[in-house]
Scaffold this motif. Structure first.
Motif, PDB file in Angstrom:
ATOM      1  N   SER A 183      14.396   9.038 -11.019  1.00 23.96           N
ATOM      2  CA  SER A 183      14.486  10.381 -11.596  1.00 23.96           C
ATOM      3  C   SER A 183      13.126  11.082 -11.565  1.00 23.96           C
ATOM      4  N   GLY A 184      13.128  12.307 -11.038  1.00 24.35           N
ATOM      5  CA  GLY A 184      11.906  13.109 -11.017  1.00 24.35           C
ATOM      6  C   GLY A 184      10.988  12.841  -9.842  1.00 24.35           C
ATOM      7  N   TYR A 185      11.368  11.904  -8.970  1.00 23.51           N
ATOM      8  CA  TYR A 185      10.499  11.601  -7.827  1.00 23.51           C
ATOM      9  C   TYR A 185      10.515  12.758  -6.837  1.00 23.51           C
ATOM     10  N   ASP A 186       9.337  13.189  -6.420  1.00 22.31           N
ATOM     11  CA  ASP A 186       9.196  14.303  -5.476  1.00 22.31           C
ATOM     12  C   ASP A 186       8.487  13.787  -4.228  1.00 22.31           C
ATOM     13  N   PHE A 187       9.247  13.629  -3.161  1.00 25.74           N
ATOM     14  CA  PHE A 187       8.706  13.065  -1.925  1.00 25.74           C
ATOM     15  C   PHE A 187       7.568  13.913  -1.363  1.00 25.74           C
ATOM     16  N   ASP A 188       7.769  15.237  -1.329  1.00 28.46           N
ATOM     17  CA  ASP A 188       6.735  16.118  -0.769  1.00 28.46           C
ATOM     18  C   ASP A 188       5.447  16.065  -1.588  1.00 28.46           C
ATOM     19  N   ALA A 189       5.602  16.055  -2.917  1.00 25.87           N
ATOM     20  CA  ALA A 189       4.418  15.978  -3.779  1.00 25.87           C
ATOM     21  C   ALA A 189       3.702  14.642  -3.591  1.00 25.87           C
ATOM     22  N   ALA A 190       4.487  13.584  -3.423  1.00 28.12           N
ATOM     23  CA  ALA A 190       3.893  12.258  -3.212  1.00 28.12           C
ATOM     24  C   ALA A 190       3.125  12.212  -1.894  1.00 28.12           C
ATOM     25  N   LYS A 191       3.666  12.896  -0.874  1.00 25.27           N
ATOM     26  CA  LYS A 191       2.968  12.942   0.420  1.00 25.27           C
ATOM     27  C   LYS A 191       1.635  13.661   0.301  1.00 25.27           C
ATOM     28  N   VAL A 192       1.662  14.790  -0.399  1.00 26.23           N
ATOM     29  CA  VAL A 192       0.428  15.563  -0.567  1.00 26.23           C
ATOM     30  C   VAL A 192      -0.607  14.734  -1.314  1.00 26.23           C
ATOM     31  N   LYS A 193      -0.157  14.063  -2.363  1.00 26.03           N
ATOM     32  CA  LYS A 193      -1.070  13.243  -3.155  1.00 26.03           C
ATOM     33  C   LYS A 193      -1.620  12.079  -2.330  1.00 26.03           C
ATOM     34  N   ALA A 194      -0.731  11.422  -1.599  1.00 24.36           N
ATOM     35  CA  ALA A 194      -1.147  10.269  -0.792  1.00 24.36           C
ATOM     36  C   ALA A 194      -2.046  10.678   0.361  1.00 24.36           C
ATOM     37  N   GLY A 195      -1.845  11.894   0.849  1.00 21.19           N
ATOM     38  CA  GLY A 195      -2.659  12.377   1.966  1.00 21.19           C
ATOM     39  C   GLY A 195      -3.825  13.200   1.506  1.00 21.19           C
ATOM     40  N   GLY A 196      -4.138  13.116   0.215  1.00 23.19           N
ATOM     41  CA  GLY A 196      -5.212  13.907  -0.377  1.00 23.19           C
ATOM     42  C   GLY A 196      -6.553  13.637   0.265  1.00 23.19           C
ATOM     43  N   THR A 197      -7.423  14.585   0.116  1.00 22.89           N
ATOM     44  CA  THR A 197      -8.715  14.508   0.792  1.00 22.89           C
ATOM     45  C   THR A 197      -9.827  14.223  -0.197  1.00 22.89           C
TER      46      THR A 197
ATOM     47  N   GLU B  13       0.828  -1.210   0.000  1.00 22.09           N
ATOM     48  CA  GLU B  13       0.000   0.000   0.000  1.00 22.09           C
ATOM     49  C   GLU B  13       0.862   1.259   0.000  1.00 22.09           C
ATOM     50  N   VAL B  14       1.957   1.240   0.765  1.00 17.03           N
ATOM     51  CA  VAL B  14       2.853   2.400   0.803  1.00 17.03           C
ATOM     52  C   VAL B  14       3.485   2.616  -0.566  1.00 17.03           C
ATOM     53  N   TYR B  15       3.966   1.542  -1.167  1.00 17.43           N
ATOM     54  CA  TYR B  15       4.553   1.649  -2.511  1.00 17.43           C
ATOM     55  C   TYR B  15       3.532   2.222  -3.495  1.00 17.43           C
ATOM     56  N   GLN B  16       2.314   1.744  -3.398  1.00 15.47           N
ATOM     57  CA  GLN B  16       1.276   2.171  -4.339  1.00 15.47           C
ATOM     58  C   GLN B  16       0.859   3.618  -4.095  1.00 15.47           C
ATOM     59  N   LYS B  17       0.548   3.943  -2.842  1.00 14.49           N
ATOM     60  CA  LYS B  17       0.041   5.280  -2.532  1.00 14.49           C
ATOM     61  C   LYS B  17       1.109   6.361  -2.705  1.00 14.49           C
ATOM     62  N   MET B  18       2.372   6.000  -2.468  1.00 12.38           N
ATOM     63  CA  MET B  18       3.459   6.969  -2.588  1.00 12.38           C
ATOM     64  C   MET B  18       4.126   6.929  -3.959  1.00 12.38           C
ATOM     65  N   ASP B  19       3.550   6.150  -4.876  1.00  7.41           N
ATOM     66  CA  ASP B  19       4.071   6.054  -6.252  1.00  7.41           C
ATOM     67  C   ASP B  19       5.549   5.661  -6.290  1.00  7.41           C
ATOM     68  N   ILE B  20       5.913   4.692  -5.462  1.00 12.05           N
ATOM     69  CA  ILE B  20       7.309   4.244  -5.400  1.00 12.05           C
ATOM     70  C   ILE B  20       7.470   2.990  -6.252  1.00 12.05           C
ATOM     71  N   PRO B  21       8.388   3.001  -7.195  1.00 17.05           N
ATOM     72  CA  PRO B  21       8.619   1.792  -8.008  1.00 17.05           C
ATOM     73  C   PRO B  21       9.045   0.616  -7.129  1.00 17.05           C
ATOM     74  N   LYS B  22       8.618  -0.572  -7.483  1.00 18.45           N
ATOM     75  CA  LYS B  22       8.921  -1.766  -6.695  1.00 18.45           C
ATOM     76  C   LYS B  22      10.420  -2.065  -6.662  1.00 18.45           C
ATOM     77  N   SER B  23      11.159  -1.497  -7.604  1.00 14.69           N
ATOM     78  CA  SER B  23      12.606  -1.751  -7.655  1.00 14.69           C
ATOM     79  C   SER B  23      13.359  -1.078  -6.505  1.00 14.69           C
ATOM     80  N   VAL B  24      12.712  -0.129  -5.843  1.00 17.50           N
ATOM     81  CA  VAL B  24      13.351   0.584  -4.727  1.00 17.50           C
ATOM     82  C   VAL B  24      13.246  -0.268  -3.466  1.00 17.50           C
ATOM     83  N   SER B  25      14.370  -0.475  -2.805  1.00 20.62           N
ATOM     84  CA  SER B  25      14.407  -1.312  -1.607  1.00 20.62           C
ATOM     85  C   SER B  25      13.585  -0.704  -0.477  1.00 20.62           C
ATOM     86  N   LYS B  26      12.969  -1.565   0.322  1.00 24.58           N
ATOM     87  CA  LYS B  26      12.152  -1.097   1.446  1.00 24.58           C
ATOM     88  C   LYS B  26      12.989  -0.423   2.528  1.00 24.58           C
TER      89      LYS B  26
END
Length: 455
Positions: free
Chosen positions: A361-375, A336-349
């Motif tokens: 490349s191009g991954y934005d942690f803050d943007a992913a948080k906002v998206k995952a925490g969307g209302t 669920e974390v990988y999916q909601k945070m748009d993290i590729p499965k190739s990235v180690s846990k």
């Protein structure tokens, strides 16, 4: 004169000791993460000034600032009121770094170099511009806007420079300014302090009303110019009856090198105080206050550890969390974390969230948080604007999409924090965001739908 030498080396020992501490803490912050070691932001008093607006009007700190930072700000303001810019001259780690390279410069050039007056005098005002920009933009944006451009922050990220730049490309400016500061400090004493330091500008303003001054007795002065040569900020002490310049950092080097006893003295409330006494009072007040604040629980420079069983939302996870930590903290599965945070499965846990961008490349942690925490506002949910009184209604007719969140909250005479909660706006969304644009930052957010449900 022996006592003067002791005073000089005591001051340098305190400065270099604090520089060593901040250097170590910064390195550990990069290695262990923000939950294990404090960031340089939390250890810099100016951070609390940058967070003052959100603290007063939203009841919270901006990211990376904590109660300990406020303690440092209040403490250094008191020091400036009592002993002028003593924080700059006796305690500032970045000032210590400049003094270290200035000592190297004197070894190389065998003398102090001085910036031509035509450049020097107007250049001194740049730090006041930096102060206005740093604080003003932080208040407006609700974040540490100056961080990527700050050479002190760049210094704290030296051990992970490439990763930091990959995460924040604008940080290259901070590293350029750090290099300029080091080169400038080799050539000229306290280069950054004199021309660019916003904290120095802040304490300079406050220090103007301090009762502590260096005073020169013209009858005893032999006009040897030793004081002028010793001053790291190039004040012409030999011409002054009283040193009133806002540039004075209270290092007291001018007094310590004066060969004529009584010609230069430090006075506070008309009482003569020896430099070593000033140093001991400043250091004692500084560390004593921090100790008391720490013992009483007010000196926090890191996020509080999660309590056992505590669950947080994805929007609250920190950059130092590993993906696995994020799953545990949020009560979600790894998938669920990988999916909601748009993290590729190739990235180690075991990868820290802030380091994903180095692999993707191009991954934005803050943007992913906002998206995952969307209302996504459930259709059946009913929101009561005032739980204590069901009969109280909020008039939403004046809320327009063109308003910023701050303006909308003010139009309802509502605290911003309460407004965020009422309108289900994630805390990551800046207060200057227009209401109609929240949906661009928060997936699924619909202002009209929220307003309809609040009627």
């Amino acid at each position: 004169m022996k006592r003067n030498q002791i005073s000089k080396w005591l001051r340098l020992s305190v400065l270099f000791g604090l520089l060593a501490y901040v250097t170590y803490e910064s390195y550990m912050h990069q290695v262990l993460g923000g939950g294990k070691a404090a960031s340089v932001h939390a250890l810099c008093p100016l951070g609390a000034l940058e967070s003052l607006y959100t603290l007063l009007f939203m009841g919270s700190f901006i990211q990376k600032i904590y109660s300990g930072t406020v303690v440092l700000l209040v403490l250094t303001i008191v020091l400036a009121l009592l002993f002028r810019r003593s924080f700059c001259g006796m305690l500032c780690p970045f000032g210590a770094l400049q003094e270290l390279f200035a000592m190297l410069g004197r070894k190389i050039f065998r003398k102090r170099l001085v910036v031509p007056e035509l450049i020097d005098k107007p250049g001194r005002y740049l730090k006041y511009v930096a102060l206005i920009l740093t604080v003003g933009m932080a208040w407006y944006l609700g974040k540490l806007w100056m961080s990527p451009y700050d050479p002190y922050v760049a210094y704290s990220h030296l051990s992970t420079a490439s990763g930091y730049i990959a995460e924040e490309p604008l940080a290259v400016i901070g590293f350029i300014l750090l290099a300029l500061t080091i080169i400038g400090s080799i050539l000229y004493d306290r280069f950054f302090c004199k021309y660019l330091c916003p904290a120095g500008a802040f304490y300079a303003i406050i220090g103007k009303i301090s009762p502590t001054r260096v005073e020169r007795n013209d009858d005893l002065c032999i006009h040897c110019h030793a004081c002028n040569k010793a001053c790291p900020v190039n004040i012409e002490v030999e011409k002054a009856v009283q040193v009133n310049s806002a540039e004075c950092i209270n290092c007291n080097d001018c007094v310590l090198v004066c060969p004529k006893e009584g010609a230069l003295e430090i006075k506070s409330f008309k009482k003569i105080i020896h430099p070593i006494a000033i140093l001991l009072m400043v250091v004692g007040l500084f560390f004593g206050t921090i100790f008391i604040a720490d013992v009483t629980g007010y000196y926090q420079t890191m996020p509080s550890a999660l309590k056992e069983g505590q669950i947080i939302s994805l929007s609250e996870i920190k950059g130092y969390f590993t993906i696995e930590d994020a799953a545990i903290a949020t009560g979600l599965s790894l998938e669920e974390v990988y999916q909601k945070m748009d993290i590729p499965k190739s990235v180690s846990k075991s990868t820290q969230m802030k380091e994903i961008s180095q692999q993707v490349s191009g991954y934005d942690f803050d943007a992913a948080k906002v998206k995952a925490g969307g209302t996504d506002v459930p259709a059946q949910e009913t929101i009561n604007p005032n739980p204590a009184n069901n009969s109280v209604k909020v008039d939403l007719s004046g809320i327009k999409g063109s308003m910023t969140i701050r303006e909308a909250a003010e139009s309802l005479n509502m605290d911003q924090k309460e407004f965020y909660t009422l309108f289900k706006i994630p805390g990551d969304v800046p207060a200057q965001t227009q209401m109609k644009n929240i949906g661009e930052l928060v997936s699924g957010y619909n202002l009209d739908q929220v307003k309809e449900m609040l009627k």
